[in-house]
Design an enzyme around this catalytic site. Structure first.
Site, short mmCIF file in Angstrom:
data_model
loop_
_atom_site.label_atom_id
_atom_site.label_comp_id
_atom_site.label_asym_id
_atom_site.label_seq_id
_atom_site.Cartn_x
_atom_site.Cartn_y
_atom_site.Cartn_z
N CYS A 181 0.82 -1.40 -0.07
CA CYS A 181 0.13 0.07 0.05
C CYS A 181 0.92 1.20 0.01
CB CYS A 181 -0.75 0.18 1.26
SG CYS A 181 -1.84 -1.53 1.55
N GLY B 168 -1.11 0.55 -4.82
CA GLY B 168 -2.27 0.18 -4.53
C GLY B 168 -3.52 0.62 -5.26
N GLY C 254 2.19 -2.66 4.92
CA GLY C 254 2.65 -3.90 5.54
C GLY C 254 1.76 -4.67 5.75
N CYS D 269 12.58 -4.47 2.55
CA CYS D 269 12.19 -5.51 1.43
C CYS D 269 13.08 -5.09 0.10
CB CYS D 269 10.76 -5.22 1.32
SG CYS D 269 10.07 -5.93 -0.22
N SER E 2 7.57 -2.83 -15.72
CA SER E 2 8.55 -3.28 -14.69
C SER E 2 9.91 -3.40 -15.18
CB SER E 2 7.92 -4.28 -13.79
OG SER E 2 7.59 -5.34 -14.45
N ASP F 73 12.09 -9.27 -17.76
CA ASP F 73 11.28 -8.74 -16.68
C ASP F 73 12.05 -8.91 -15.36
OD1 ASP F 73 8.97 -7.83 -15.73
OD2 ASP F 73 7.85 -9.87 -16.37
N ASP F 74 11.36 -8.31 -14.31
CA ASP F 74 11.91 -7.95 -13.16
C ASP F 74 11.49 -9.39 -12.45
OD1 ASP F 74 9.03 -7.02 -13.01
OD2 ASP F 74 9.59 -7.52 -10.84
N CYS G 272 5.87 -14.35 1.16
CA CYS G 272 6.28 -13.11 1.93
C CYS G 272 5.20 -12.95 3.36
CB CYS G 272 6.17 -11.79 1.18
SG CYS G 272 6.43 -10.56 2.12
N CYS H 159 15.76 -7.35 3.71
CA CYS H 159 15.21 -8.61 3.92
C CYS H 159 14.97 -9.37 2.67
CB CYS H 159 13.65 -8.42 4.21
SG CYS H 159 12.58 -10.05 4.28
N CYS I 99 11.72 -13.73 0.42
CA CYS I 99 11.07 -14.33 -0.54
C CYS I 99 12.18 -15.06 -1.54
CB CYS I 99 10.44 -13.46 -1.07
SG CYS I 99 11.40 -11.93 -1.99
P1 AMP Z 1 4.04 -14.64 -13.35
O1 AMP Z 1 4.54 -15.04 -14.63
O2 AMP Z 1 2.20 -14.68 -13.07
O3 AMP Z 1 4.84 -14.81 -12.30
O4 AMP Z 1 3.91 -13.02 -13.13
C1 AMP Z 1 5.13 -12.19 -13.55
C2 AMP Z 1 4.93 -10.56 -13.56
O5 AMP Z 1 4.33 -10.30 -12.27
C3 AMP Z 1 6.16 -9.82 -13.82
O6 AMP Z 1 5.88 -9.03 -14.79
C4 AMP Z 1 6.23 -9.17 -12.55
O7 AMP Z 1 6.56 -7.62 -12.87
C5 AMP Z 1 5.06 -8.88 -12.02
N1 AMP Z 1 5.29 -8.84 -10.51
C6 AMP Z 1 6.17 -9.14 -9.67
N2 AMP Z 1 5.62 -9.25 -8.45
C7 AMP Z 1 4.52 -8.88 -8.20
C8 AMP Z 1 3.89 -8.24 -7.09
N3 AMP Z 1 3.95 -8.44 -5.76
N4 AMP Z 1 2.52 -8.19 -7.33
C9 AMP Z 1 2.05 -8.34 -8.85
N5 AMP Z 1 2.77 -8.65 -10.00
C10 AMP Z 1 4.15 -8.69 -9.74
#
Ligand code: AMP
Length: 479
Positions: free
Chosen positions: A26, A53, A128, A259, A306, A368-369, A405, A456, A459
């Protein structure tokens, strides 16, 4: 949110097949500003923190004769308009943007939460997740199911405040809370900021025209033209009122464990954290990823949004052209309109669409991240292939996400996390990519340029910095 709701969550893709930012990442905000339009400033602060959020938004305001709260489901700009803001008059305010799992998005969970204590009223915004909700509910003699952890905190603080002053009330009650809590709290004449002793979630302090501002991230200060002063320290409580600003430190054991996913995914790239630009850190993650997992390809394509800074870093380090191959609909927010079944089947296409001309006949690195459940990524890869890419190599700018988490990121149960069930090779097969490379833990930590002991990383490593009482029943590690 109640821990039971988190643990019981099922969705990464929601029931309409859209990627959901699940969890309680949030946004909180607060401003103490006699003479300022505090409701409007809070509105814009929340607007800048919208990425944290999108489920509900709320503002509490006081002009000295009681706290008024207005909150509703929806984006900040859907919940508030000129008329609504004009009715929120006062000299101090707090605000909240909430995100949670699909299905638990009821009005009751919207914040700020509010409590009357005799003649007085207080409001609280929380980013949190507490990890000792059940024992706290027992201590307070309330049924855990009837209150969210944020309401429990408001209740606990309110009861104590009925007996004593702010300093003593907070010093007594806050050490009872375990887990992640960055809070903004207010009554008629005080704005209070709290960061838990591990500093899981961010909270920053700024100044504006003789007033003081608290925000989850620095981008919440920038939008209203406030100057950044400093981060609230882990375990610090800052009390802002007519007499000025002072800090108290009610927690015994303070050790920073912010985090690491704030750097990977949550925070806005234009924010700074621990003195580092989030954007620059993400670029470095991409540079490092290129060194750890090179690929012989024609183009580097980010998964927007992202993946963008890491893809830029990857492309620059590998000297491969950076190309936009996917376009994201930025206005999707949270949809209240159910798509047709055919649209549901298209899933990720509601949010991302390929630019065929950029992909056709190319060998592609997609950056991707993170991969959490893998379902979105799988659809995405298939879409990129259908658009004509010859080879698809996936590079992820964080290590495998293996552990649930308990501190505000509701990514589901452990068995839902693809990397906890499969090896990297198995994940590559499942996603149907030509190769898959994850950034190493050392690579990630070095890219942040922050002391690694301050994070932290639960995860990614399973190294939880607090006791998680209900862990065994959730399938999480018992270490
Ligand atoms: P998935 O393939 O379903 O695991 O989704 C991966 C995507 O979720 C990536 O593009 C990430 O950027 C995104 N992502 C990463 N962490 C989160 C999060 N906490 N909430 C929502 N999306 C996330």
């Amino acid at each position: 949110m109640l821990q039971s709701e988190i643990l019981g969550s099922t969705g990464w893709l929601d029931d309409v097949g859209l990627v959901q930012k699940v969890g309680e990442s949030c946004g909180v905000f607060g401003v103490y500003g006699p003479g300022l339009d505090v409701a409007r400033l809070t509105y814009f602060g929340l607007f800048a923190l919208q990425h944290r959020g999108q489920e509900s938004a709320g503002i509490a305001v006081s002009g000295g004769t009681g706290v008024t709260v207005y909150k509703d489901l929806g984006l900040v700009a859907q919940v508030f308009d000129e008329q609504r803001l004009a009715g929120l008059d006062g000299h101090l305010a707090i605000g909240h943007n909430r995100y949670s799992t699909t299905g638990s998005g009821s009005w009751e969970n919207a914040q700020p939460s509010y409590r009357a204590i005799g003649e007085r009223t207080i409001a609280l915004s929380h980013n949190g997740n507490l990890s000792n909700t059940s024992s706290l509910a027992d201590d307070l003699g309330v049924l855990q199911e009837t209150m969210s952890d944020s309401e429990l905190m408001t209740e606990a603080i309110g009861r104590e405040l009925d007996r004593t002053d702010w300093d003593r009330a907070l010093s007594t009650v806050l050490p009872m809370f375990e887990g992640a809590f960055s809070l903004t709290i207010m009554d008629d004449d005080h704005l209070i900021g709290v960061r838990d002793p591990l500093g899981f979630r961010p909270l920053v302090l700024g100044r504006i025209d003789g007033g003081m501002v608290l925000a989850s991230e620095t981008c919440g200060l920038d939008i209203i033209g406030a100057d950044f002063i400093r981060e609230i320290a882990p375990g610090e409580v800052i009390i802002i009122g007519q007499d000025g600003v002072r800090s108290i430190h009610p927690f015994k054991n303070v050790k920073q464990r912010t985090c690491v996913f704030e750097f990977v995914y949550f925070s806005r790239p234009d924010s700074t954290m621990s003195g580092q630009s989030i954007h620059a850190a993400r670029r470095r993650m991409g540079e490092r990823l290129a060194a750890e997992h090179p690929a012989d390809v024609d183009v580097v394509i980010p998964v927007p949004e992202s993946g963008i800074p890491a893809a830029q870093g990857f492309a620059a380090a590998a000297r491969i052209p950076y190309v936009d191959g996917l376009v994201k609909n930025r206005y999707i927010g949270r949809t209240f309109i159910n798509p047709t079944q055919q649209m549901r089947d298209q899933g990720v296409r509601m949010k991302l669409n390929p630019i065929t001309q950029e992909l056709e006949g190319k060998r592609v690195v997609l950056v991707d991240d993170s991969i959490v459940r893998g379902s979105t990524t799988r659809q995405l890869i298939s879409m990129v292939k259908k658009a004509g890419a010859n080879e698809v190599h996936l590079r992820v700018s964080s290590p495998p996400y293996k552990w649930p988490c308990f501190y505000g990121m509701d990514t589901g149960r452990q068995e839902e996390l693809i990397a906890s069930r499969m090896t990297v090779e198995e994940i590559a097969d499942f996603l149907e990519v030509d190769s898959l490379g994850y950034l190493s833990m050392d690579g990630l930590l070095e890219a942040t340029a922050v002391d690694p002991n301050r994070f932290c990383t639960a995860c990614l490593t399973g190294d939880y910095p607090t006791e998680i009482p209900d862990m065994r029943s959730t399938g999480a590690p018992s270490t």
